[in-house]
Design a protein around this motif. Structure first.
Motif, short mmCIF file in Angstrom:
data_model
loop_
_atom_site.label_atom_id
_atom_site.label_comp_id
_atom_site.label_asym_id
_atom_site.label_seq_id
_atom_site.Cartn_x
_atom_site.Cartn_y
_atom_site.Cartn_z
N SER A 85 -5.73 0.59 -2.46
CA SER A 85 -4.84 0.95 -1.36
C SER A 85 -3.69 -0.06 -1.32
CB SER A 85 -5.61 0.96 -0.04
OG SER A 85 -4.78 1.37 1.02
N CYS A 86 -2.97 -0.08 -0.22
CA CYS A 86 -1.88 -1.04 -0.08
C CYS A 86 -2.17 -1.96 1.09
CB CYS A 86 -0.54 -0.32 0.13
SG CYS A 86 -0.49 0.76 1.58
N VAL A 87 -1.41 -3.04 1.18
CA VAL A 87 -1.59 -3.98 2.28
C VAL A 87 -0.20 -4.39 2.77
CG1 VAL A 87 -1.72 -5.99 0.73
CG2 VAL A 87 -2.69 -6.12 3.03
N GLN A 88 -0.05 -4.40 4.09
CA GLN A 88 1.22 -4.80 4.69
C GLN A 88 1.10 -6.20 5.25
OE1 GLN A 88 3.49 -1.90 6.99
NE2 GLN A 88 3.81 -3.41 8.61
N ILE A 89 2.00 -7.08 4.83
CA ILE A 89 2.00 -8.48 5.25
C ILE A 89 3.08 -8.69 6.30
CG2 ILE A 89 2.29 -10.86 4.50
CD1 ILE A 89 1.41 -9.98 1.72
N PRO A 90 2.70 -8.97 7.55
CA PRO A 90 3.72 -9.30 8.55
C PRO A 90 4.34 -10.65 8.23
CG PRO A 90 1.51 -9.63 9.45
CD PRO A 90 1.32 -9.03 8.09
#
Length: 291
Positions: free
Chosen positions: A38-43
């Motif tokens: 999957s993907c991962v979003q980094i704030p």
């Protein structure tokens, strides 16, 4: 290589590595969990009074793996914003507006070998180059995080009262959020589902229904399905048992023989009823209106 320490900054040739400072920092979580495939979003947000972006037309973002030093031969530049070169990933996208110090980034199709420390770096067309010392550790797992179902134990729900169930699943990548489904639900159930960004990125599903005695001991399940770039999607499930309190229902009498009986013979009558709780029910027999 000449190394000079001056005012909390470490100069290595023409590269400036920003060391811990009150005014210069990158706002990053220290650790974030991701699901493989999957993907991962980094704030991400960077700040500092020494960074002058007001008169800069072009700002480039970089992401480096393992080490913060841009010149370290062991440091792998996985994203080069100036040349748009991506190494080791299928795609990396900076969502934030770098000219406003926003560097939120999405890493797509992460795999277990991507688990490591990642450092953010910014460069401007005026020659400013900064690599932030505080990294984020991306931890990639083959299994999604457990669901949260509240309340976790429906001990006693009165018949005809409204029941609220909340199921939430972590969404490490809002670009590819999980889908939530319910199974074995009452006919009167009403469901609403939405993606919540704050305080944490989660997919939140709310179900409400009016309790019926027919729902007693019903096992209600919540399932989250995560899309992945693998052969199979990943699912995680949790279940809660509904316990409904209700007075006697469906009371009826049966006779041991449906045929006619002779005078003077024994007859067995059986009275059955549904109730919750059932361990303290009392039965009273009547003949012609009398006990």
């Amino acid at each position: 290589m000449n190394v000079v320490l001056f005012m909390n900054f470490l100069f290595i040739t023409n590269e400036l590595v920003l060391v811990s400072s009150e005014l210069v920092y990158a706002e990053l979580p220290s650790r974030i969990k991701a699901l493989s495939g999957s993907c991962v979003q980094i704030p991400c947000r960077f700040n500092g009074t020494v960074i002058n972006l007001m008169n800069t037309d072009t700002v480039f973002g970089f992401w480096m793996k393992k080490y913060q030093s841009f010149l370290n031969p062991g440091s792998l530049v996985v994203f080069n914003g100036s040349s748009n070169i991506i190494t080791g990933f299928s795609h990396i996208e900076i969502l934030g507006n770098l000219s406003q110090h926003e560097c939120t980034t999405v890493f797509y199709d992460v795999m277990k070998n991507h688990s490591d420390n990642y450092y953010f770096r910014v460069e401007t067309n005026t020659g400013q180059k900064y690599t932030y010392q505080n990294p984020i550790y991306i931890s990639v797992s083959d299994s999604p995080q457990p669901l949260i179902l509240k309340p976790t134990d429906l001990k006693e729900v009165m018949e005809e009262t409204t029941v609220n169930l909340n199921c939430s699943a972590q969404a490490p990548c809002p670009k590819q959020p999980p889908t939530i489904s319910w199974s074995n639900i009452p006919e009167s159930a009403h469901i609403t589902t939405q993606l919540q960004e704050k305080p944490d990125k989660t997919v939140f599903s709310h179900m409400t229904f009016k309790a019926s005695y027919m729902d007693h001991r019903r096992n209600i399940s919540c399932t989250a399905t995560y899309p992945r770039k693998t052969s199979n999607d990943s699912t995680v499930e949790t279940t809660v048992m509904l316990r409904v309190l209700f007075p006697p229902k469906e009371t009826h009498i049966t006779i041991d023989s449906s045929a006619s009986v002779s005078v003077g013979t024994n007859v067995t009558l059986t009275c059955k009823s549904k109730a919750s709780p059932s361990n303290n029910m009392n039965y009273t027999w009547y003949k012609r209106g009398k006990d």
